[in-house]
Motif scaffolding. Structure first.
Motif, mmCIF file in Angstrom:
data_model
loop_
_atom_site.group_PDB
_atom_site.id
_atom_site.type_symbol
_atom_site.label_atom_id
_atom_site.label_comp_id
_atom_site.label_asym_id
_atom_site.label_seq_id
_atom_site.Cartn_x
_atom_site.Cartn_y
_atom_site.Cartn_z
ATOM 1 N N LYS A 11 15.975 -3.935 -10.708
ATOM 2 C CA LYS A 11 15.886 -3.118 -11.929
ATOM 3 C C LYS A 11 17.244 -2.469 -12.240
ATOM 4 N N HIS A 95 8.614 -8.863 -17.990
ATOM 5 C CA HIS A 95 8.269 -7.777 -17.066
ATOM 6 C C HIS A 95 7.590 -6.649 -17.847
ATOM 7 N N GLU A 167 1.344 -8.514 -12.052
ATOM 8 C CA GLU A 167 1.748 -7.150 -11.727
ATOM 9 C C GLU A 167 0.893 -6.169 -12.518
ATOM 10 N N ALA A 171 0.118 -0.324 -10.827
ATOM 11 C CA ALA A 171 0.548 -0.419 -9.423
ATOM 12 C C ALA A 171 2.073 -0.453 -9.295
ATOM 13 N N ILE A 172 2.774 -0.531 -10.445
ATOM 14 C CA ILE A 172 4.228 -0.689 -10.378
ATOM 15 C C ILE A 172 4.905 0.664 -10.192
ATOM 16 N N GLY A 212 3.783 -4.949 -7.434
ATOM 17 C CA GLY A 212 3.276 -3.598 -7.647
ATOM 18 C C GLY A 212 3.124 -2.890 -6.316
ATOM 19 N N VAL A 233 9.063 -7.738 -5.846
ATOM 20 C CA VAL A 233 9.200 -6.435 -5.203
ATOM 21 C C VAL A 233 10.251 -5.597 -5.917
ATOM 22 N N GLY A 234 9.885 -4.398 -6.309
ATOM 23 C CA GLY A 234 10.841 -3.500 -6.948
ATOM 24 C C GLY A 234 11.456 -2.564 -5.926
ATOM 25 N N GLY A 235 10.882 -1.366 -5.818
ATOM 26 C CA GLY A 235 11.452 -0.312 -4.967
ATOM 27 C C GLY A 235 11.819 -0.768 -3.561
HETATM 28 P P1 PGA Z 1 7.540 -1.882 -7.413
HETATM 29 O O1 PGA Z 1 7.965 -2.778 -8.690
HETATM 30 O O2 PGA Z 1 7.559 -2.800 -6.216
HETATM 31 O O3 PGA Z 1 8.568 -0.795 -7.333
HETATM 32 O O4 PGA Z 1 6.162 -1.364 -7.690
HETATM 33 C C1 PGA Z 1 7.505 -4.080 -8.823
HETATM 34 C C2 PGA Z 1 8.052 -4.699 -10.091
HETATM 35 O O5 PGA Z 1 8.139 -4.021 -11.115
HETATM 36 O O6 PGA Z 1 8.400 -5.887 -10.105
#
Ligand code: PGA
Length: 253
Positions: A11, A95, A167, A171-172, A212, A233-235
């Motif tokens: 991100k 996204h 996603e 949950a994100i 998420g 995977v974000g964070g």
């Molecule tokens: P997250 O983000 O793992 O921080 O929940 C996932 C994403 O937005 O792809």
């Protein structure tokens, strides 16, 4: 058999030095890891630097978005050809942050999907419902509408090049992860939609990632679900230890 694909969506995070350091750490740790495919999607401005770090490794480079036009007067936009030039193999499209914060619609995403495929980039197409949509029992209808709109006029051969990321928006980045039952149920629905639109062979090949709040502690359970073929995977992709913890939790495929 579908090989698990773990993709990191950085991100709008990190600075240049941090991006290079993270890619370098991943490269050092992942080199012997073969059971999953790994991709990382840095911000546009760090693609070049990260591409240099990843050169010669099996870690794939991806971008977080692209514009659908080839070139021209589109101030601020980045073309798929530019991404290819940077060494990208994947591009995240649709996204939820682009859909809900930046107002991207399915017809626009569909144009991006076609533009990416025409250039040999593999789209990671994101779909997912808002909390109020889930609570109203509309999850299946929402993801169906997103799939149909975003994949309009995509051929069976092209579909095999696409990765779907389910996603749930609620949950994100919230720490609230879908239960195994919720994730498997939507993933199975998505695969049935692909089978209905194309054929069983295509549906059997397309990888469907869950995204998420995936972290090392919940990845093992999610990734062992029959229709979950990876994670976006974000964070947890911003720390090498966490991201590699998710990789380590993936069952052998
Ligand atoms: P997250 O983000 O793992 O921080 O929940 C996932 C994403 O937005 O792809």
């Amino acid at each position: 058999m579908r090989k698990t694909l773990i993709a990191g969506n950085w991100k709008m995070n990190l600075n240049r030095a941090q991006a290079i350091a993270l890619a370098t750490d991943l490269k050092g740790e992942f080199s012997t890891e073969k059971k999953v495919d790994l991709a990382i999607c840095p911000p546009f401005v760090y693609l070049d630097a990260v591409s240099t770090v990843l050169n010669g490794t099996s870690i794939s480079l991806g971008a977080q978005d692209m514009y659908f036009e080839k070139e021209g007067a589109f101030t601020g936009e980045i073309s798929g050809a530019m991404l290819g030039d940077m060494g990208c193999h994947h591009v995240i499209l649709g996204h939820s942050e682009r859909r809900h914060i930046l107002g991207e619609t399915d017809p626009v995403i569909n144009k991006k999907v076609h533009a990416a495929l025409a250039l040999g980039l593999k789209p990671i197409l994101c779909v997912g419902e808002l909390l109020e949509e889930r609570e109203a029992g509309k999850t299946q209808a929402v993801v169906r509408r997103q799939m149909e709109g975003s994949l309009k006029d995509v051929s069976a051969a092209q579909m095999e090049e696409i990765v779907i990321a389910y996603e749930p928006v609620w949950a994100i980045g919230t720490g609230k992860v879908a239960t195994s039952q919720q994730a498997q149920s939507v993933h199975a629905d998505l695969r049935m939609m692909i089978e209905a639109c194309y054929n069983p062979a295509v549906a059997g090949k397309v990888r469907i990632q869950y995204g998420g709040s995936v972290k090392p502690s919940n990845a093992g359970e999610l990734l062992s679900l029959p229709d979950v073929d990876g994670a976006l995977v974000g964070g947890a992709s911003l720390k090498a230890e966490d991201f590699l913890g998710i990789v380590a939790a993936a069952p052998a495929t």
